[in-house]
Scaffold this motif. Structure first.
Motif, mmCIF file in Angstrom:
data_model
loop_
_atom_site.group_PDB
_atom_site.id
_atom_site.type_symbol
_atom_site.label_atom_id
_atom_site.label_comp_id
_atom_site.label_asym_id
_atom_site.label_seq_id
_atom_site.Cartn_x
_atom_site.Cartn_y
_atom_site.Cartn_z
ATOM 1 N N HIS A 100 39.560 -12.562 -17.795
ATOM 2 C CA HIS A 100 39.355 -13.968 -17.465
ATOM 3 C C HIS A 100 38.241 -14.036 -16.430
ATOM 4 N N THR A 139 43.954 -2.527 -30.174
ATOM 5 C CA THR A 139 44.744 -3.348 -31.087
ATOM 6 C C THR A 139 45.246 -4.632 -30.444
ATOM 7 N N ALA A 140 45.675 -4.562 -29.183
ATOM 8 C CA ALA A 140 46.204 -5.742 -28.503
ATOM 9 C C ALA A 140 46.026 -5.570 -27.005
ATOM 10 N N PRO A 142 45.408 -8.237 -23.062
ATOM 11 C CA PRO A 142 45.121 -9.559 -22.488
ATOM 12 C C PRO A 142 43.662 -9.968 -22.659
ATOM 13 N N TRP A 143 42.785 -9.002 -22.915
ATOM 14 C CA TRP A 143 41.357 -9.287 -23.044
ATOM 15 C C TRP A 143 40.894 -9.335 -24.499
ATOM 16 N N LEU A 144 41.815 -9.244 -25.456
ATOM 17 C CA LEU A 144 41.423 -9.068 -26.853
ATOM 18 C C LEU A 144 42.126 -10.062 -27.765
ATOM 19 N N LYS A 145 41.359 -10.715 -28.635
ATOM 20 C CA LYS A 145 41.976 -11.499 -29.695
ATOM 21 C C LYS A 145 41.692 -10.821 -31.038
ATOM 22 N N ALA A 146 42.465 -11.165 -32.031
ATOM 23 C CA ALA A 146 42.416 -10.453 -33.314
ATOM 24 C C ALA A 146 41.022 -10.429 -33.910
ATOM 25 N N SER A 147 40.326 -11.542 -33.865
ATOM 26 C CA SER A 147 39.002 -11.604 -34.477
ATOM 27 C C SER A 147 38.027 -10.645 -33.808
ATOM 28 N N GLU A 148 38.163 -10.458 -32.488
ATOM 29 C CA GLU A 148 37.283 -9.535 -31.777
ATOM 30 C C GLU A 148 37.548 -8.089 -32.195
ATOM 31 N N GLU A 166 48.385 -0.581 -28.270
ATOM 32 C CA GLU A 166 49.255 -1.466 -29.036
ATOM 33 C C GLU A 166 50.623 -1.660 -28.399
ATOM 34 N N MET A 175 49.223 -6.497 -36.754
ATOM 35 C CA MET A 175 47.809 -6.254 -36.477
ATOM 36 C C MET A 175 47.248 -5.160 -37.377
#
Length: 200
Positions: A100, A139-140, A142-148, A166, A175
């Protein structure tokens, strides 16, 4: 952990990881960045004591924590190259992905083994110039969304992608399915079972 013909290398022994305490005959322990899920200060000293031949390589942001533990280390900067048991490790990247804008950014280095045989990016989506054979795929986080994550997988386009980072997911299989369905043609997404050796 990655094992090549010439080296046994452990990446990011953090608080979410289990079983690394019993690993022996390591040539190197590589830390991508200072966050607790990548650097477990409680267990790292014992790991290195049990592996006296292992070199500890850290990013610039981990220096203070490692010095407080009284551990010897070398700091990795992008562009550096290390050799362990005949295996070259190139350092790439430099910055952790943004969690963030109100949180401070920290250093993060990625490690590229044997000119692309394996790439561990840490908590970043840095795409190296080399063709990558096996990718540690975030894979997962706080800084990552699926599209990225999917776009990173497409950009790197490895032969095999091994999901990492993950542990915060209740159902990581969701995912994994997205990576398989939306990843590049010719890439195998292969989740690993903890503690189970696999040849890639």
């Amino acid at each position: 952990m990655a094992e090549t013909d010439g080296a046994r290398i452990l990446f990011d022994p953090g608080t979410f990881s289990r079983g690394f305490e019993d690993v022996r005959d390591l040539d190197a322990v590589l830390i991508t960045h200072q966050h607790f899920d990548h650097l477990d200060g409680d267990r790292l000293p014992a790991l290195l004591k049990a592996n006296p031949g292992a070199k500890l390589i850290i990013d610039p942001g981990s220096q203070e924590a490692v010095e407080k533990l009284g551990l010897e280390s070398r700091t990795a900067l992008p562009g550096d190259t290390f050799t362990f048991g005949g295996t070259e490790v190139d350092v790439v990247g430099g910055h952790h992905a943004e969690i963030h804008r109100d949180l401070p950014a920290v250093p993060n280095v990625g490690y590229l083994l044997a000119d692309g045989a394996f790439y561990h990016p840490g908590d970043a989506l840095f795409v190296p110039d080399q063709q990558i054979d096996v990718l540690g795929l975030p894979t997962a986080a706080p800084w990552l969304k699926a599209s990225e994550g999917i776009d990173f997988l497409r950009a790197v386009s490895p032969r095999v992608a091994v999901p990492i980072h993950e542990k915060i997911l209740a159902m990581p299989e969701m995912m994994y399915g997205m990576f398989k369905n939306l990843g590049p043609e010719g890439t195998e997404v292969r989740p690993l079972n903890p503690g189970e050796p696999v040849q890639l």
